[in-house]
Scaffold this motif. Structure first.
Motif, PDB file in Angstrom:
ATOM      1  N   ASN A 145      -4.540  26.666  51.368  1.00  0.00           N
ATOM      2  CA  ASN A 145      -5.677  26.259  52.273  1.00  0.00           C
ATOM      3  C   ASN A 145      -6.166  24.792  52.109  1.00  0.00           C
ATOM      4  N   GLY A 146      -5.940  24.000  51.220  1.00  0.00           N
ATOM      5  CA  GLY A 146      -6.235  22.639  51.336  1.00  0.00           C
ATOM      6  C   GLY A 146      -5.301  21.926  52.005  1.00  0.00           C
ATOM      7  N   VAL A 202      -9.177  20.385  49.063  1.00  0.00           N
ATOM      8  CA  VAL A 202      -9.022  21.872  48.427  1.00  0.00           C
ATOM      9  C   VAL A 202     -10.485  22.515  48.402  1.00  0.00           C
ATOM     10  N   LEU A 203     -11.490  21.732  47.808  1.00  0.00           N
ATOM     11  CA  LEU A 203     -12.902  21.896  47.703  1.00  0.00           C
ATOM     12  C   LEU A 203     -13.519  22.223  49.249  1.00  0.00           C
ATOM     13  N   ALA A 253     -11.660  23.309  51.861  1.00  0.00           N
ATOM     14  CA  ALA A 253     -11.322  24.616  52.418  1.00  0.00           C
ATOM     15  C   ALA A 253     -11.971  25.695  51.916  1.00  0.00           C
ATOM     16  N   LEU A 254     -12.396  25.540  50.580  1.00  0.00           N
ATOM     17  CA  LEU A 254     -13.028  26.845  49.765  1.00  0.00           C
ATOM     18  C   LEU A 254     -14.439  26.763  50.293  1.00  0.00           C
ATOM     19  N   LEU A 303      -5.159  28.726  47.328  1.00  0.00           N
ATOM     20  CA  LEU A 303      -6.082  27.425  47.159  1.00  0.00           C
ATOM     21  C   LEU A 303      -5.376  26.130  47.637  1.00  0.00           C
ATOM     22  N   VAL A 304      -3.794  26.233  47.359  1.00  0.00           N
ATOM     23  CA  VAL A 304      -3.149  25.011  47.730  1.00  0.00           C
ATOM     24  C   VAL A 304      -2.707  25.018  48.868  1.00  0.00           C
ATOM     25  N   PHE A 346      -5.841  15.363  49.459  1.00  0.00           N
ATOM     26  CA  PHE A 346      -5.896  16.767  48.655  1.00  0.00           C
ATOM     27  C   PHE A 346      -6.797  17.228  47.944  1.00  0.00           C
ATOM     28  N   TRP A 347      -6.671  16.382  46.783  1.00  0.00           N
ATOM     29  CA  TRP A 347      -7.848  16.800  45.722  1.00  0.00           C
ATOM     30  C   TRP A 347      -8.707  15.653  45.084  1.00  0.00           C
ATOM     31  N   PRO A 348      -9.843  16.006  45.447  1.00  0.00           N
ATOM     32  CA  PRO A 348     -10.467  17.214  45.471  1.00  0.00           C
ATOM     33  C   PRO A 348     -11.016  17.690  46.826  1.00  0.00           C
TER      34      PRO A 348
END
Length: 128
Positions: free
Chosen positions: A80-81, A108-109, A111-112, A77-78, A103-105
């Motif tokens: 991919n973000g 990360v979101l 990329a997911l 997750l990290v 980076f967050w959110p």
């Protein structure tokens, strides 16, 4: 002909996933003036994302194999973000109006979300 068809389906699915991400995930923006510019930008960002993943992902997985095992794959997750942020940075350097705000959110979101949507669209569209 099957390779080219698969490549075009993957490119289109990734572009659609990026478009949906810009609509649904706060912090991911695409500021364009026309529909043609939007489609062109989405296709170019999809190409950048594909190249970044194709080049860096295997290297990162090989070098960070221990971290993948230690975290039971959650480090993905990290990673991919960060690759999503790198895609945004390259797009910005190329003058494309695609932005990820952090980076967050967002990264990360994003990329997911792009990974899941691309996988679903690829499975639906790549039927022989």
């Amino acid at each position: 002909m099957g390779f080219l068809k698969g490549l075009l389906i993957r490119l289109g699915a990734t572009a659609v996933a990026f478009w949906l991400a810009t609509l649904l995930i706060p912090g991911i923006t695409l500021d364009s003036g026309s529909a043609v510019e939007t489609v062109t930008t989405l296709l170019l960002v999809a190409v950048i994302f594909g190249v970044v993943n194709a080049v860096l992902q295997p290297i990162i997985k090989t070098v960070g194999c221990g971290l993948y095992l230690l975290t039971l794959g959650l480090i993905a997750l990290v990673v991919n973000g960060l690759l999503f942020l790198l895609t945004s940075w390259i797009a910005d350097q190329a003058g494309l109006p695609f932005q990820v705000d952090g980076f967050w959110p967002a990264a990360v979101l994003g990329a997911l979300f792009v990974g899941i949507v691309t996988w679903i669209l690829g499975a639906v569209l790549d039927r022989d």
